[in-house]
Design an enzyme around this catalytic site. Structure first.
Site, PDB file in Angstrom:
ATOM      1  N   LYS A  52     -12.039 -72.547  18.807  1.00  0.00           N
ATOM      2  CA  LYS A  52     -13.181 -73.129  19.516  1.00  0.00           C
ATOM      3  C   LYS A  52     -14.465 -72.836  18.737  1.00  0.00           C
ATOM      4  O   LYS A  52     -14.611 -71.730  18.181  1.00  0.00           O
ATOM      5  CB  LYS A  52     -13.236 -72.516  20.920  1.00  0.00           C
ATOM      6  CG  LYS A  52     -14.247 -73.154  21.855  1.00  0.00           C
ATOM      7  CD  LYS A  52     -14.127 -72.557  23.253  1.00  0.00           C
ATOM      8  CE  LYS A  52     -15.118 -73.148  24.243  1.00  0.00           C
ATOM      9  NZ  LYS A  52     -15.002 -72.556  25.586  1.00  0.00           N
ATOM     10  N   SER A 127     -14.759 -75.878  29.301  1.00  0.00           N
ATOM     11  CA  SER A 127     -15.418 -76.285  28.082  1.00  0.00           C
ATOM     12  C   SER A 127     -14.537 -76.238  26.830  1.00  0.00           C
ATOM     13  O   SER A 127     -14.923 -76.813  25.814  1.00  0.00           O
ATOM     14  CB  SER A 127     -16.639 -75.390  27.857  1.00  0.00           C
ATOM     15  OG  SER A 127     -16.231 -74.040  27.653  1.00  0.00           O
ATOM     16  N   SER A 151     -12.899 -72.044  31.592  1.00  0.00           N
ATOM     17  CA  SER A 151     -12.891 -72.956  30.436  1.00  0.00           C
ATOM     18  C   SER A 151     -11.633 -72.983  29.592  1.00  0.00           C
ATOM     19  O   SER A 151     -11.484 -73.864  28.752  1.00  0.00           O
ATOM     20  CB  SER A 151     -14.083 -72.667  29.537  1.00  0.00           C
ATOM     21  OG  SER A 151     -15.204 -73.294  30.071  1.00  0.00           O
TER      22      SER A 151
HETATM   23  N1  GLN Z   1     -17.343 -74.696  33.922  1.00  0.00           N
HETATM   24  C1  GLN Z   1     -17.918 -73.395  33.957  1.00  0.00           C
HETATM   25  C2  GLN Z   1     -19.357 -73.462  33.525  1.00  0.00           C
HETATM   26  O1  GLN Z   1     -19.805 -74.523  33.307  1.00  0.00           O
HETATM   27  C3  GLN Z   1     -17.147 -72.458  33.122  1.00  0.00           C
HETATM   28  C4  GLN Z   1     -17.463 -72.535  31.683  1.00  0.00           C
HETATM   29  C5  GLN Z   1     -16.658 -71.604  30.862  1.00  0.00           C
HETATM   30  O2  GLN Z   1     -15.709 -70.998  31.342  1.00  0.00           O
HETATM   31  N2  GLN Z   1     -17.090 -71.433  29.646  1.00  0.00           N
HETATM   32  O3  GLN Z   1     -20.037 -72.480  33.409  1.00  0.00           O
END
Ligand code: GLN
Length: 437
Positions: A52, A127, A151
């Site tokens: 990532k 994400s 994410s």
């Molecule tokens: N969807 C969550 C957020 O927007 C989690 C994001 C993540 O785990 N990086 O913060």
């Protein structure tokens, strides 16, 4: 002459071409920068890996999906990357992601949205959209994601692959671009549980460069060797609140079928309560805003990159503004302290629910991934994806998503959550379930 691990140019070019449509990579490392001097014979020998874009790989663009860092070539390897290289993992490149890991859909990257190879009309989730999509498309064998509130698990669920968020501190965060330090955790994404466990064997372990890294006995780090699919006698908790908060009927049915599968494999289902599940989202978002705001202060345009507020997307800016507001002295008591208190309430709820049982099983997401192009006016509609995943981050406990089937043709995962340090047990139940369906 430098000895480069042999990955043929044509192989790489073929993936590059196929990825033009999926957009799971921001950088495909054609020149083998991350494969230079790669020794053969390690535990990941021959396995290709996607990283990532918020995890530093020496010599590659580590942009976190943002224009802010569009010129940031990482000057060092994150600990997980170092360990992958030491174990002969063949790093193919940097995967796409929501900007600074802020999102649940894979649509907010400066480098364009990622497509879902398993359901092309729908978003892949986020994400860690790129890592999940790259694994689902078969571009790489395994990938590394990060999970602050879901994410890893959310895109794993939508793309039909396995994703695992370890206990907080089990895997070093050194070299990870923070979203919210106290919630962030690096973990594996793979086609099956065995490969995810193998990647865990390599990346887990104490790291003196990360102050929050746990120092544990060696036996904790042989996940793949200790995988056990036997579910007989395993006590699995299911919370009523899951049913109340799943908004899609198809998902509800699928999860109930999954629970039935666990039962027929010998697990015992226990009713538990997560009374405060409803406050999980505001709790998560308030905590995260404050930590994210503070993490972004270094992007002032002087040291590296651009000034974040000048170039970032709408969601990142929203979080910076809200984080700054809540962090102001006169408000910190009102919001942030409350959010911290709420966090301990959730932690307590989870430890009560997990008391006397082995794991919790339930949904990863309450609804199906939306179609590309759907206009989402209210950010809370996006945040709603995270209701079942943020709890594990708030409590620092391990949780994974394992494919449970399809709803309306779209892959959907089953989430397994365990007690702190019970990472092996969570993976075992995922493994047992994987063999059942
Ligand atoms: N969807 C969550 C957020 O927007 C989690 C994001 C993540 O785990 N990086 O913060």
């Amino acid at each position: 002459m430098l000895k480069t691990y042999r990955m043929e140019r044509w192989e790489i070019d073929e993936i590059k071409e196929r990825d033009e449509d999926i957009n799971s990579f921001i950088v495909i490392d054609r020149n083998g920068i991350a494969r230079r001097n790669l020794k053969k014979g390690g535990r990941l020998d021959g396995l290709t890996v996607g990283i990532k874009s918020n995890i530093c790989v020496h010599g590659l663009l580590t942009s976190a999906g943002s224009k802010t860092l569009e010129n940031y070539i990482a000057p060092y390897d994150a600990t997980v990357v170092e360990r992958i290289k030491e174990n002969s993992g063949v790093i193919l490149g940097m995967c796409n992601m929501d900007e600074f890991a802020c999102g649940s859909s894979g649509e907010t990257s400066y480098y364009g949205a990622t497509k879902n190879p398993s359901a092309p009309e729908n978003i892949p989730g986020g994400s860690s959209s790129g890592p999940a999509a790259a694994v689902a498309a078969g571009f790489v064998d395994v990938a590394i994601g990060s999970d602050t509130g879901g994410s890893i698990r959310n895109p794993a669920s939508h793309c039909g692959v396995v994703g695992f968020k370890p206990t907080y501190g089990m895997v070093s965060r050194y070299g990870l671009i923070d979203l919210a330090m106290s919630l962030d955790q690096i973990g594996p994404i793979a086609k099956d549980v065995k490969k995810a466990a193998l990647l865990m064997d390599v990346i887990a372990g104490h790291d003196p460069r990360d102050e929050t890294s746990l120092r544990l006995d060696k036996k904790f780090y042989s996940f793949s060797k200790n995988l056990d699919k036997n579910l007989k006698g395993i006590k699995v908790g299911y919370a009523d609140e899951f049913d109340e908060l799943i908004s899609d009927k198809g998902i509800k049915n699928l999860i109930h079928n999954a629970i039935d599968n666990l039962t027929s494999a010998g697990a015992e289902i226990v009713d538990v309560n997560l009374t405060n599940l409803e406050i999980a989202l505001p709790t998560y978002y308030l905590n995260m805003y404050v930590e994210f705001f503070s993490a972004t202060r270094k992007y002032d345009g002087r040291r590296y990159g651009h000034r974040i507020e000048k170039v970032c997307g709408e969601e990142v800016l929203r979080r910076i503004l809200l984080g700054s507001y809540i962090s102001q002295k006169e408000y910190s008591g009102r919001y942030y302290r409350k959010a911290l208190q709420a966090r301990s309430v959730i932690r307590k709820d989870l430890s009560l629910a997990l008391d006397g049982i082995d794991v919790l099983a339930g949904p990863v997401v309450p609804k199906l991934p939306h179609k590309f192009g759907t206009k989402i006016e209210d950010p809370r509609t996006m945040y709603a994806y995270d209701i079942f995943t943020v709890i594990a981050n708030l409590a620092g406990i391990p949780a994974g998503s394992v494919p449970a089937g399809r709803v309306d043709g779209i892959p959907t995962g089953l989430q397994i959550i365990g007690k702190a340090l019970d990472d092996q047990k969570v993976m075992n139940v995922m493994y047992g379930f994987e063999q059942e369906i």
